[in-house]
Design a protein around this motif. Structure first.
Motif, PDB file in Angstrom:
ATOM      1  N   LYS A 174       0.831  -1.212   0.000  1.00 12.62           N
ATOM      2  CA  LYS A 174       0.000   0.000   0.000  1.00 12.62           C
ATOM      3  C   LYS A 174       0.862   1.258   0.000  1.00 12.62           C
ATOM      4  CE  LYS A 174      -3.746   0.149   2.451  1.00 12.62           C
ATOM      5  NZ  LYS A 174      -4.678   0.202   3.605  1.00 12.62           N
ATOM      6  N   VAL A 175       1.904   1.293   0.850  1.00 11.03           N
ATOM      7  CA  VAL A 175       2.734   2.492   0.902  1.00 11.03           C
ATOM      8  C   VAL A 175       3.525   2.651  -0.392  1.00 11.03           C
ATOM      9  CG1 VAL A 175       4.805   1.509   2.007  1.00 11.03           C
ATOM     10  CG2 VAL A 175       4.178   3.873   2.449  1.00 11.03           C
ATOM     11  N   ALA A 176       3.873   1.535  -1.038  1.00 13.05           N
ATOM     12  CA  ALA A 176       4.555   1.617  -2.329  1.00 13.05           C
ATOM     13  C   ALA A 176       3.641   2.243  -3.382  1.00 13.05           C
ATOM     14  CB  ALA A 176       4.995   0.228  -2.772  1.00 13.05           C
ATOM     15  N   GLN A 177       2.383   1.914  -3.338  1.00 12.52           N
ATOM     16  CA  GLN A 177       1.425   2.510  -4.274  1.00 12.52           C
ATOM     17  C   GLN A 177       1.246   4.000  -3.997  1.00 12.52           C
ATOM     18  OE1 GLN A 177      -1.724  -0.229  -3.271  1.00 12.52           O
ATOM     19  NE2 GLN A 177      -1.482  -1.386  -5.166  1.00 12.52           N
ATOM     20  N   TRP A 178       1.345   4.385  -2.725  1.00  9.94           N
ATOM     21  CA  TRP A 178       1.179   5.796  -2.360  1.00  9.94           C
ATOM     22  C   TRP A 178       2.322   6.665  -2.860  1.00  9.94           C
ATOM     23  CZ3 TRP A 178      -0.189   5.148   3.561  1.00  9.94           C
ATOM     24  CH2 TRP A 178      -1.520   4.715   3.681  1.00  9.94           C
ATOM     25  N   VAL A 179       3.574   6.229  -2.633  1.00 10.52           N
ATOM     26  CA  VAL A 179       4.717   7.139  -2.832  1.00 10.52           C
ATOM     27  C   VAL A 179       5.673   6.705  -3.939  1.00 10.52           C
ATOM     28  CG1 VAL A 179       4.569   7.911  -0.431  1.00 10.52           C
ATOM     29  CG2 VAL A 179       6.149   6.056  -1.039  1.00 10.52           C
ATOM     30  N   LYS A 180       5.382   5.582  -4.606  1.00  9.75           N
ATOM     31  CA  LYS A 180       6.124   5.152  -5.802  1.00  9.75           C
ATOM     32  C   LYS A 180       7.649   5.169  -5.597  1.00  9.75           C
ATOM     33  CE  LYS A 180       2.247   4.965  -8.227  1.00  9.75           C
ATOM     34  NZ  LYS A 180       1.301   5.431  -7.213  1.00  9.75           N
ATOM     35  N   SER A 204       7.551  -0.225 -10.738  1.00 12.70           N
ATOM     36  CA  SER A 204       8.923  -0.541 -11.144  1.00 12.70           C
ATOM     37  C   SER A 204       9.874  -0.601  -9.954  1.00 12.70           C
ATOM     38  CB  SER A 204       9.428   0.499 -12.150  1.00 12.70           C
ATOM     39  OG  SER A 204       9.419   1.798 -11.575  1.00 12.70           O
ATOM     40  N   THR A 205       9.344  -0.514  -8.756  1.00 11.49           N
ATOM     41  CA  THR A 205      10.148  -0.521  -7.534  1.00 11.49           C
ATOM     42  C   THR A 205      10.985  -1.792  -7.429  1.00 11.49           C
ATOM     43  OG1 THR A 205       8.403   0.728  -6.416  1.00 11.49           O
ATOM     44  CG2 THR A 205      10.033  -0.357  -5.017  1.00 11.49           C
ATOM     45  N   GLN A 206      12.259  -1.641  -7.029  1.00 10.21           N
ATOM     46  CA  GLN A 206      13.131  -2.775  -6.753  1.00 10.21           C
ATOM     47  C   GLN A 206      13.066  -3.118  -5.271  1.00 10.21           C
ATOM     48  OE1 GLN A 206      16.873  -1.051  -8.771  1.00 10.21           O
ATOM     49  NE2 GLN A 206      17.205  -3.250  -8.758  1.00 10.21           N
TER      50      GLN A 206
END
Length: 253
Positions: free
Chosen positions: A188-194, A236-238
């Motif tokens: 969820k936080v990855a979706q928020w702040v990319k 595209s987060t690693q």
């Protein structure tokens, strides 16, 4: 930007030319409330205390974030940024250069790094500890750290964040539920702040654990599983899995 994972929740962040030690547990065992039969963490040998430390940052006042034995061995003249609860702990240990941050407050260190406190992990019914956003002032690079996977919706207002350090697995107790919120919370936080990069914390590293509580804990998920979930969401987060004790240059573009 360089990061060194020092086991459990402990990190050395090199940002803006500053060496920032986060939630250090480096020497001796980890015991809660002097009850080793309930929970005890230890490692085969102590971690070496970094030669250069410019700032200590503490997210919580609990022993696994403000580790008494480690804090007693560090230089008491070091500046410390901490939650109000953590600030009380280091004051008792003789530290004098303490900067207590409430949620939303910021502290600028050596005109190189800005540290903003955000709501973090709930500890009991009334206390919410800190997460932090570190910003390198010269280039604007940012790092977000929250060790238990409790992410405030206010992060959505912070814009893109380059690096996130947070749990990627779930850890919980029967009946009680999650102690560490990993997979879905991190997604969820990855979706928020990319973020460009995410790294797991609270996974243990080289430490070993024993006690009644450990026999009841249930862990679910892996970093590899989490990477697949990121890709499935079109991110595209690693997701990187750092080697404990090794200095990692964070791959940012």
């Amino acid at each position: 930007m360089y990061l060194t994972y020092l086991d459990s929740n402990s990190w050395l962040l090199e940002l803006g030319g500053q060496n920032i030690l986060i939630d250090p547990w480096l020497v001796g065992p980890l015991v809660f409330g002097n009850l080793p039969w309930l929970f005890k963490g230890y490692r085969p040998q102590d971690r070496a205390i970094p030669e250069t430390i410019d700032l200590v940052v503490l997210s919580q006042g609990l022993e696994d974030h403000a580790h008494p034995q480690t804090l007693k061995q560090l230089n008491k003249n070091l500046p410390v940024v901490g939650s109000p609860n953590a600030a009380k702990v280091v004051k008792e240990f003789g530290y004098t250069n303490i900067h207590s941050l409430e949620h939303g407050q910021t502290y600028r260190f050596n005109e190189q790094v800005e540290i903003q406190a955000v709501p973090g992990s709930p500890i009991g019914p009334t206390l919410v500890e800190n997460g932090y956003i570190f910003k390198e002032l010269s280039r604007g690079k940012t790092v977000y750290y929250e060790p238990h996977g409790y992410h405030s919706p206010t992060l959505q207002e912070k814009g893109p964040i380059d690096v996130i350090i947070t749990p990627m697995i779930d850890l919980g107790l029967p009946i009680v539920g999650p102690i560490i919120k990993g997979t879905e919370s991190a997604l969820k936080v990855a979706q928020w702040v990319k973020p460009q990069v995410m790294l797991p914390t609270a996974a243990g590293g080289d430490v070993k654990f024993e006690g009644l509580l450990i026999s009841l804990l249930r862990a679910e998920g892996t970093v590899e599983d989490f990477q697949q979930k990121l890709s499935a969401q079109g991110l595209s987060t690693q997701a990187l899995s750092p080697t404990p004790g090794e200095r990692l240059e964070v791959p940012l573009h």
